[in-house]
Design a protein around this motif. Sequence first.
Motif, PDB file in Angstrom:
ATOM      1  N   UNK A 216       7.582  15.360  -3.479  1.00 51.50           N
ATOM      2  CA  UNK A 216       6.607  14.515  -3.511  1.00 51.50           C
ATOM      3  C   UNK A 216       7.333  13.041  -3.629  1.00 51.50           C
ATOM      4  N   UNK A 217       7.062  12.250  -2.789  1.00 56.85           N
ATOM      5  CA  UNK A 217       7.647  10.939  -2.502  1.00 56.85           C
ATOM      6  C   UNK A 217       6.414   9.811  -2.445  1.00 56.85           C
ATOM      7  N   UNK A 218       6.626   8.430  -2.988  1.00 57.07           N
ATOM      8  CA  UNK A 218       5.721   7.557  -2.704  1.00 57.07           C
ATOM      9  C   UNK A 218       6.364   6.528  -1.637  1.00 57.07           C
ATOM     10  N   UNK A 219       5.511   6.375  -0.489  1.00 62.33           N
ATOM     11  CA  UNK A 219       5.995   5.455   0.443  1.00 62.33           C
ATOM     12  C   UNK A 219       5.021   4.320   0.781  1.00 62.33           C
ATOM     13  N   UNK A 220       5.606   3.283   1.308  1.00 67.26           N
ATOM     14  CA  UNK A 220       4.705   2.151   1.674  1.00 67.26           C
ATOM     15  C   UNK A 220       4.255   2.187   2.831  1.00 67.26           C
ATOM     16  N   UNK A 221       3.159   1.980   3.237  1.00 67.79           N
ATOM     17  CA  UNK A 221       2.580   2.036   4.566  1.00 67.79           C
ATOM     18  C   UNK A 221       2.027   0.629   5.166  1.00 67.79           C
TER      19      UNK A 221
ATOM     20  N   UNK B  47       0.680  -1.131   0.046  1.00 66.36           N
ATOM     21  CA  UNK B  47      -0.022   0.021  -0.193  1.00 66.36           C
ATOM     22  C   UNK B  47       0.890   1.191   0.137  1.00 66.36           C
ATOM     23  N   UNK B  48       0.478   2.226  -0.793  1.00 73.20           N
ATOM     24  CA  UNK B  48       1.548   3.466  -0.905  1.00 73.20           C
ATOM     25  C   UNK B  48       0.661   4.660  -0.673  1.00 73.20           C
ATOM     26  N   UNK B  49       1.332   5.779  -0.342  1.00 74.38           N
ATOM     27  CA  UNK B  49       0.787   6.978  -0.077  1.00 74.38           C
ATOM     28  C   UNK B  49       1.613   7.919  -0.487  1.00 74.38           C
ATOM     29  N   UNK B  50       1.034   9.251  -0.998  1.00 77.86           N
ATOM     30  CA  UNK B  50       1.866  10.484  -1.291  1.00 77.86           C
ATOM     31  C   UNK B  50       2.450  11.207   0.274  1.00 77.86           C
ATOM     32  N   UNK B  51       3.477  11.651   0.210  1.00 82.18           N
ATOM     33  CA  UNK B  51       3.585  12.367   1.153  1.00 82.18           C
ATOM     34  C   UNK B  51       4.554  13.567   0.753  1.00 82.18           C
ATOM     35  N   UNK B  52       4.443  14.788   1.258  1.00 85.59           N
ATOM     36  CA  UNK B  52       4.804  16.062   0.823  1.00 85.59           C
ATOM     37  C   UNK B  52       6.227  15.910   1.793  1.00 85.59           C
ATOM     38  N   UNK B  53       7.472  16.322   1.035  1.00 89.40           N
ATOM     39  CA  UNK B  53       8.737  16.396   1.860  1.00 89.40           C
ATOM     40  C   UNK B  53       8.967  17.864   2.266  1.00 89.40           C
TER      41      UNK B  53
ATOM     42  N   UNK C 235     -10.705  -8.941  16.035  1.00 89.90           N
ATOM     43  CA  UNK C 235      -9.760  -8.512  15.231  1.00 89.90           C
ATOM     44  C   UNK C 235      -8.989  -6.970  15.548  1.00 89.90           C
ATOM     45  N   UNK C 236      -7.924  -7.053  16.104  1.00 92.52           N
ATOM     46  CA  UNK C 236      -6.983  -5.947  16.458  1.00 92.52           C
ATOM     47  C   UNK C 236      -6.310  -5.254  15.415  1.00 92.52           C
ATOM     48  N   UNK C 237      -6.541  -3.989  15.291  1.00 95.04           N
ATOM     49  CA  UNK C 237      -5.971  -3.363  14.031  1.00 95.04           C
ATOM     50  C   UNK C 237      -5.038  -1.912  14.533  1.00 95.04           C
ATOM     51  N   UNK C 238      -3.919  -2.082  14.023  1.00 93.45           N
ATOM     52  CA  UNK C 238      -2.989  -0.904  14.187  1.00 93.45           C
ATOM     53  C   UNK C 238      -2.860  -0.141  12.949  1.00 93.45           C
ATOM     54  N   UNK C 239      -3.474   0.978  12.356  1.00 97.48           N
ATOM     55  CA  UNK C 239      -3.421   1.677  11.310  1.00 97.48           C
ATOM     56  C   UNK C 239      -2.262   2.530  11.061  1.00 97.48           C
ATOM     57  N   UNK C 240      -1.930   2.587   9.772  1.00 95.75           N
ATOM     58  CA  UNK C 240      -0.655   3.531   9.320  1.00 95.75           C
ATOM     59  C   UNK C 240      -1.436   4.527   8.566  1.00 95.75           C
ATOM     60  N   UNK C 241      -0.905   5.686   8.623  1.00 90.25           N
ATOM     61  CA  UNK C 241      -1.132   6.683   7.647  1.00 90.25           C
ATOM     62  C   UNK C 241      -2.728   7.402   7.998  1.00 90.25           C
ATOM     63  N   UNK C 242      -2.983   7.344   9.339  1.00 91.88           N
ATOM     64  CA  UNK C 242      -4.194   8.082   9.625  1.00 91.88           C
ATOM     65  C   UNK C 242      -4.074   9.524   9.544  1.00 91.88           C
ATOM     66  N   UNK C 243      -3.146   9.940   9.865  1.00 93.33           N
ATOM     67  CA  UNK C 243      -2.868  11.342   9.745  1.00 93.33           C
ATOM     68  C   UNK C 243      -2.667  11.945   8.131  1.00 93.33           C
ATOM     69  N   UNK C 244      -2.865  11.054   7.258  1.00 92.75           N
ATOM     70  CA  UNK C 244      -2.677  11.490   5.954  1.00 92.75           C
ATOM     71  C   UNK C 244      -4.038  10.797   5.251  1.00 92.75           C
ATOM     72  N   UNK C 245      -4.888  11.504   5.620  1.00 94.05           N
ATOM     73  CA  UNK C 245      -6.426  11.432   5.329  1.00 94.05           C
ATOM     74  C   UNK C 245      -6.925   9.851   5.454  1.00 94.05           C
TER      75      UNK C 245
END
Length: 350
Positions: A12-17, A1-7, A79-89
């Motif tokens: 702009x880079x694509x990062x895996x979450x 899973x990838x997300x755009x992130x502003x440097x 099901x226990x979930x620890x989410x990534x990229x919540x702060x990115x929408x």
Amino acid sequence: MAVWQNGSYGNETIMTIHNLIAIIEGKEEPDRYVIVGNHYDAWTFGAVDPNSGTAALLEVAQRLAKLQKEGWKPRRTIILCSWDAEEHHLIGSTEWVEDNREILASRAVAYLNMDYAVSNHGFHASSTPQLDELLKKAAKMVQDPDNSSQTLFESWVASDSPLIRRLGGGGSDYEAFVQHVGIPSVDMRFGRDYPVYHSMYDDFLWMQKFGDPLFHRHVAAANILGLVALKLADEVLLPFDYMSYAYELQKSLKVLENKLLGKPVSLVPLHESIQKFREAASNVENQRKELEDKALFSKWMNDPIKIRELNDRLMLTERAFTDQDGLFGRPWFKHLQLTSEIGFESKEER
């Protein structure tokens, strides 16, 4: 899973979450899911947001693991979930819900969210209305972390803020569960606004000195999160109260009537629909009370199909408030009953 992130310099880079998922399979109903989640990405140090919530989630996970070692198995899958990229929408949870939309729509019982657990004193909760009474019952079983002479519920009722708020908007990982699929949901925390939000001062020192000096609120947060999860996972009949939902619909209708006052719009069909919903909710509640008779309940225990049928009615009612085409101009948002932010008081105060 990838997300755009502003440097830092506009790059702009694509990062895996990565979402982290743990599953405790249910014994009697493994295809019914109670989902508990918190995000783990932070703007800076994130002692409050999200690490206090992550601490509570991990504490619940440890307690469930201990129960498993003692031979316990939940009735339904947890099901226990620890989410990534919540702060990115809300990307981590949203992508996961979208990827699993069909299976969640048919199997998810509820989603419990704890974005952050502690920022100050005072317990706050938001939920879809059928979970209101469950929240209150769980709060009566937890000691108030700031006053050992009373329960969390007693201090909660005595507070100035509304007892339970609504999940009508978004802002945390419950959004996709409620608005996109129609899954009953809860969001819980101690404290609301706090001065170091998303700043470099949101660190362990601030938490230790101001947020929760003795970390008793963290313990209480884990207690109520775990209790609500266990009740949803283990009770034979799902602890949903749709009389609360009927009350909420009636209250929303009064607000709508005031806004349309003097305009040529008839709300009679809406009045009739809510009345029918209230009657159906009353019938289900009476059915539940009848089943609480031990003799009758023991007979039902030998007929899992009847139990399943009633639980499915309770579980899928929230889905009935969704529409495949979604809201006008906002098709991703499927939920048609966007409940108001402010909830209501206890039954005794109505």
